[in-house]
Design a protein around this motif. Sequence first.
Motif, mmCIF file in Angstrom:
data_model
loop_
_atom_site.group_PDB
_atom_site.id
_atom_site.type_symbol
_atom_site.label_atom_id
_atom_site.label_comp_id
_atom_site.label_asym_id
_atom_site.label_seq_id
_atom_site.Cartn_x
_atom_site.Cartn_y
_atom_site.Cartn_z
ATOM 1 N N ALA A 14 0.839 -1.199 0.000
ATOM 2 C CA ALA A 14 0.000 0.000 0.000
ATOM 3 C C ALA A 14 0.872 1.246 0.000
ATOM 4 O O ALA A 14 2.075 1.186 0.288
ATOM 5 C CB ALA A 14 -0.924 0.007 1.228
ATOM 6 N N ILE A 15 0.244 2.379 -0.329
ATOM 7 C CA ILE A 15 0.907 3.683 -0.248
ATOM 8 C C ILE A 15 0.164 4.475 0.834
ATOM 9 O O ILE A 15 -1.040 4.712 0.716
ATOM 10 C CB ILE A 15 0.867 4.424 -1.594
ATOM 11 N N ARG A 16 0.888 4.849 1.885
ATOM 12 C CA ARG A 16 0.266 5.481 3.054
ATOM 13 C C ARG A 16 0.783 6.905 3.234
ATOM 14 O O ARG A 16 1.950 7.180 2.966
ATOM 15 C CB ARG A 16 0.582 4.671 4.318
ATOM 16 N N MET A 17 -0.090 7.760 3.732
ATOM 17 C CA MET A 17 0.285 9.149 3.977
ATOM 18 C C MET A 17 -0.193 9.577 5.359
ATOM 19 O O MET A 17 -1.237 9.126 5.827
ATOM 20 C CB MET A 17 -0.332 10.057 2.911
ATOM 21 N N ALA A 38 -4.655 1.212 -1.509
ATOM 22 C CA ALA A 38 -4.272 -0.188 -1.725
ATOM 23 C C ALA A 38 -3.650 -0.363 -3.109
ATOM 24 O O ALA A 38 -4.280 -0.864 -4.042
ATOM 25 C CB ALA A 38 -5.485 -1.091 -1.561
ATOM 26 N N VAL A 39 -2.398 0.067 -3.233
ATOM 27 C CA VAL A 39 -1.642 -0.100 -4.482
ATOM 28 C C VAL A 39 -0.555 -1.134 -4.196
ATOM 29 O O VAL A 39 0.435 -0.835 -3.525
ATOM 30 C CB VAL A 39 -1.009 1.234 -4.945
ATOM 31 N N ARG A 40 -0.747 -2.362 -4.675
ATOM 32 C CA ARG A 40 0.147 -3.465 -4.328
ATOM 33 C C ARG A 40 1.292 -3.556 -5.352
ATOM 34 O O ARG A 40 1.298 -4.401 -6.254
ATOM 35 C CB ARG A 40 -0.624 -4.777 -4.240
ATOM 36 N N LEU A 41 2.289 -2.688 -5.196
ATOM 37 C CA LEU A 41 3.440 -2.692 -6.104
ATOM 38 C C LEU A 41 4.214 -4.000 -6.022
ATOM 39 O O LEU A 41 4.821 -4.437 -6.997
ATOM 40 C CB LEU A 41 4.365 -1.519 -5.772
ATOM 41 N N GLY A 42 4.199 -4.624 -4.848
ATOM 42 C CA GLY A 42 4.947 -5.864 -4.669
ATOM 43 C C GLY A 42 4.475 -6.985 -5.565
ATOM 44 O O GLY A 42 5.262 -7.838 -5.980
ATOM 45 N N VAL A 50 9.328 -5.703 -12.433
ATOM 46 C CA VAL A 50 9.074 -4.299 -12.774
ATOM 47 C C VAL A 50 7.725 -3.879 -12.222
ATOM 48 O O VAL A 50 6.870 -4.712 -11.902
ATOM 49 C CB VAL A 50 9.074 -4.059 -14.306
ATOM 50 N N ILE A 51 7.535 -2.557 -12.099
ATOM 51 C CA ILE A 51 6.222 -2.002 -11.771
ATOM 52 C C ILE A 51 5.481 -1.821 -13.090
ATOM 53 O O ILE A 51 5.968 -1.143 -13.996
ATOM 54 C CB ILE A 51 6.358 -0.658 -11.034
ATOM 55 N N THR A 52 4.323 -2.440 -13.219
ATOM 56 C CA THR A 52 3.598 -2.404 -14.489
ATOM 57 C C THR A 52 3.037 -1.009 -14.765
ATOM 58 O O THR A 52 2.876 -0.196 -13.854
ATOM 59 C CB THR A 52 2.435 -3.412 -14.498
ATOM 60 N N ALA A 53 2.716 -0.776 -16.027
ATOM 61 C CA ALA A 53 2.149 0.512 -16.439
ATOM 62 C C ALA A 53 0.849 0.791 -15.686
ATOM 63 O O ALA A 53 0.581 1.927 -15.283
ATOM 64 C CB ALA A 53 1.898 0.526 -17.946
ATOM 65 N N GLU A 54 0.036 -0.253 -15.479
ATOM 66 C CA GLU A 54 -1.231 -0.085 -14.764
ATOM 67 C C GLU A 54 -0.990 0.371 -13.326
ATOM 68 O O GLU A 54 -1.655 1.295 -12.841
ATOM 69 C CB GLU A 54 -2.007 -1.404 -14.769
ATOM 70 N N SER A 55 -0.022 -0.252 -12.659
ATOM 71 C CA SER A 55 0.268 0.124 -11.269
ATOM 72 C C SER A 55 0.863 1.525 -11.185
ATOM 73 O O SER A 55 0.606 2.261 -10.229
ATOM 74 C CB SER A 55 1.212 -0.896 -10.628
ATOM 75 N N LYS A 60 0.232 7.101 -9.668
ATOM 76 C CA LYS A 60 0.162 8.511 -10.069
ATOM 77 C C LYS A 60 -1.149 9.148 -9.594
ATOM 78 O O LYS A 60 -1.158 10.278 -9.097
ATOM 79 C CB LYS A 60 0.296 8.629 -11.592
ATOM 80 N N ALA A 61 -2.234 8.399 -9.709
ATOM 81 C CA ALA A 61 -3.529 8.917 -9.242
ATOM 82 C C ALA A 61 -3.508 9.118 -7.724
ATOM 83 O O ALA A 61 -4.025 10.112 -7.212
ATOM 84 C CB ALA A 61 -4.654 7.952 -9.636
ATOM 85 N N THR A 62 -2.880 8.178 -7.023
ATOM 86 C CA THR A 62 -2.772 8.288 -5.565
ATOM 87 C C THR A 62 -1.946 9.503 -5.179
ATOM 88 O O THR A 62 -2.342 10.278 -4.298
ATOM 89 C CB THR A 62 -2.121 7.013 -4.982
ATOM 90 N N PHE A 63 -0.814 9.686 -5.838
ATOM 91 C CA PHE A 63 0.058 10.828 -5.519
ATOM 92 C C PHE A 63 -0.584 12.149 -5.918
ATOM 93 O O PHE A 63 -0.349 13.174 -5.266
ATOM 94 C CB PHE A 63 1.431 10.661 -6.176
ATOM 95 N N HIS A 64 -1.388 12.143 -6.960
ATOM 96 C CA HIS A 64 -2.114 13.365 -7.316
ATOM 97 C C HIS A 64 -3.053 13.755 -6.174
ATOM 98 O O HIS A 64 -3.120 14.935 -5.780
ATOM 99 C CB HIS A 64 -2.900 13.163 -8.612
#
Length: 307
Positions: A14-17, A38-42, A50-55, A60-64
């Motif tokens: 996940a990406i947490r802030m 819930a962005v499962r880069l792993g 690699v990190i896929t284009a979809e992820s 990017k949407a999460t960071f926006h």
Amino acid sequence: MARRVSAIDIGSNAIRMMIADIHPETKKIEVIKRYRAAVRLGHDVFMQGVITAESIEFAKATFHRYSQTNKEFNVPVCRAVATSACREAKNRDQFVKEIKKSSGIDIEIIDGTEEGRLIHLAVTRELELDNRKTMLIDVGGGSVEVTFSEGNKMIATKSFPMGTVRMLETLAKRNLNESHLNILMGEFLKDLGPHIYQNSDHDTVDFAIGTGGNLEALGKLKVQLLQKSPHTFLTLAELTEIIDRLRPVKIKDRIEKLNMRPDRADVIVPAAVLVQTIMRQSETEKILIPSVGLRDGLVYSMISNQR
């Protein structure tokens, strides 16, 4: 006067802030908001390298959103770090550049030692560790950090590539399932054993400390499944009983009957077995769950710019 900051943890699951106010005169922090995506880069990295284009687009949407949140809360300083999945991704530089371009947020990719140091920093601000020898276990999606301390001083830390998402992907690659976790644990002990032996006289570790979302979930399961409180610590016996009760429960039922998020329900047993293995190996009977983690350590690192 309080200084407002935000911290972002780009993990494997996940990406947490977290947004917090720092009070320089007391060196205390006041948490304003916590967020989780819930962005499962792993899943990408541990299977494909690699990190896929979809992820990347999800990230990017999460960071926006996080960038907009910083503006809404008038946050002038944001520190974002990436851990295991990004460390290993072959296209990590592309990932960092795309996030920077779309959100304006810089990402630092930190190693396991720095990750352990930052989590330890958060724990020492939350718990009184004077004259105690402790073992800190941070369970992530890609790695687990095992850190030994004497009082507030960190004496040794090591990062092991044995996170919960990585464990799931390893089982899948070998056509194994949750019932075969003991095979992975046997392999893990070959590396874990020497680290514990070198840094712990078994009878001198007073207690373990557990960080990460899975530890917090296990604390809640103690109340939910065992009808015991408080949720802020587990004994090894309680942890073992939780594992025994969870194993027969299908992931679908963990979601529906135990109210778990889907991305928690599939990793909770691997996380619990991992903690159980470390506690047994170190002969530790109790683990405290202070509900702090990497984000908290990042915020504390920004007090007088402790980096």
